[in-house]
Scaffold this active site. Structure first.
Site, PDB file in Angstrom:
ATOM      1  N   CYS A   1      73.498  29.581  23.688  1.00 38.94           N
ATOM      2  CA  CYS A   1      74.495  29.484  24.758  1.00 38.94           C
ATOM      3  C   CYS A   1      75.868  29.143  24.195  1.00 38.94           C
ATOM      4  O   CYS A   1      76.893  29.583  24.712  1.00 38.94           O
ATOM      5  CB  CYS A   1      74.070  28.430  25.777  1.00 38.94           C
ATOM      6  SG  CYS A   1      72.672  28.940  26.800  1.00 38.94           S
TER       7      CYS A   1
ATOM      8  N   CYS B   1      82.629  32.419  12.147  1.00 40.70           N
ATOM      9  CA  CYS B   1      82.166  32.628  13.519  1.00 40.70           C
ATOM     10  C   CYS B   1      82.796  31.529  14.372  1.00 40.70           C
ATOM     11  O   CYS B   1      83.912  31.098  14.080  1.00 40.70           O
ATOM     12  CB  CYS B   1      80.638  32.617  13.606  1.00 40.70           C
ATOM     13  SG  CYS B   1      79.875  31.055  13.119  1.00 40.70           S
TER      14      CYS B   1
END
Length: 371
Positions: free
Chosen positions: A188, A329
């Site tokens: 998530c 990232c």
């Protein structure tokens, strides 16, 4: 025998007039115990409703602290909770909601060493975790301890609910015999989640927990309820009990989920955001690679070449192995896996940006949108 005092009779009056619950059912709830794994998106509303319903003893397993990014969906916490122990804040909130219950805090990481001992102390286990390794651990420990596992999961706009290991019914391995390859399914934190989605899924979990404790209705054993928020639809899938595996002991679940020991021991070269800034300012010859999803890239980026992790293989053949690469990232997890993959493919001068783009925003450029 567990009985209700006058304050509890007043508090639970709406339960008491339900013939399916009544005083005996409420006394049964008071005598029951539930262990909630995780006090995050699912755990927060789940804990609130179990406490409000009068489940007598509630355990919380969580070792994390409240982060500002949690407040979008983790409704137990407020701004004053940021930086504090989730489990301790949750306990305080639940006892304020219902002082007639007991809340036990286990501020520890759930492992193969402690899961069985913890699970044996409770009637039902409710799984509110967000990673495959812990889900398999919860499942296997429930099977070995003989406890029902009320499962919930969420991602982006979709949620799932089921009850595993209930009266000999299917367990999580009957649904997913093997985990997906590491990195294929983002968390998530990486893929996002609609803020209200955990509330929908967790209240369904709480409903199933109460049904299990009271023996009410048709418990969701042998079926998976899938909720799609965008379509406002529910779909029910059948889960068939399988006997092609055995659960005899708790194992190394990181390894089972595709993180072999040799990869854990592999040294992943890292570069700090300060050093990356120096390299960019000096116009050094290297390539910055962004392995996030396109939607994340659109929110904010630092001009890296977009190569999503699940598509990285398709890009590697076009890259020069003799050149230098810095990979990033959001927080550093996916990019570390990308660096390991590039090393395996023969790239020798590749490093991971420590802390990812969030570290860049915190230390270098606060003008970028934080997500």
């Amino acid at each position: 025998m567990t009985t209700l005092n006058q304050d509890e009779i007043n508090r639970y009056s709406r339960h008491l007039i339900l013939s399916e619950v009544g005083p005996k059912g409420q006394e049964q709830l008071k005598a029951s115990s539930v262990l909630c794994i995780g006090a995050g998106g699912l755990g927060c509303p789940l804990l609130l409703y179990l406490a409000a319903a009068g489940v007598g003893r509630i355990g919380i397993v969580d070792f994390d602290v409240v982060d500002e990014s949690n407040l979008q969906r983790q409704v137990l916490y407020g701004v004053s909770s940021v930086g504090k122990s989730k489990a301790q804040v949750a306990k305080e909130r639940l006892l304020d909601l219902n002082p007639h219950i007991t809340v036990e805090v286990h501020e520890t990481r759930l492992t193969s060493d402690n899961a069985l001992e913890l699970f044996k102390q409770y009637d039902v286990v409710a799984d509110g975790t967000d990673n495959f390794a812990t889900r398999y651990l919860v499942n296997d420990a429930c099977v070995l301890a003989g406890k029902p596992n009320v499962y919930g999961s969420i991602f982006r706009f979709e949620g799932m609910v089921s009850v595993f290991n209930y009266e000999g019914g299917p367990n999580y391995r009957c649904l997913y015999s093997e985990p997906p390859p590491p990195g294929l399914v983002p968390s998530c934190a990486e893929g996002g989640v609609l803020g209200v989605l955990p509330g929908v899924v967790a209240t369904l979990q709480a409903t199933e927990v109460i049904k299990v404790l009271l023996g009410l209705g048709n418990v969701s054993s042998g079926k998976l309820l899938v909720y799609n928020a965008l379509k406002m639809s529910f779909k029910e899938l059948k889960i068939t009990k399988k006997d092609d595996y055995e659960i005899n002991e708790l194992i190394d679940y990181d390894q089972f989920c595709g993180i072999p020991q040799q990869q854990e021991e592999k040294v992943i070269p890292e570069i700090s955001v300060e050093r990356l800034k120096e390299k960019l300012d000096a116009n050094e010859d290297f390539t910055l690679i962004d392995v996030r999803e396109e939607t994340e890239f659109d929110i904010c980026n630092i001009n890296g070449q977009l190569m999503p992790l699940n598509q990285l293989d398709a890009f590697l053949g076009d890259l020069d192995k003799s050149k230098e690469y810095v990979v990033h990232c959001k927080m550093g997890g996916r990019s570390a896996r990308a660096v390991a993959e590039m090393q395996d493919a023969g790239f020798t001068n590749v490093s991971n940006l420590a802390g990812g783009i969030l570290a860049w925003i915190d230390k270098i450029d606060a003008s970028l949108d934080r997500y």
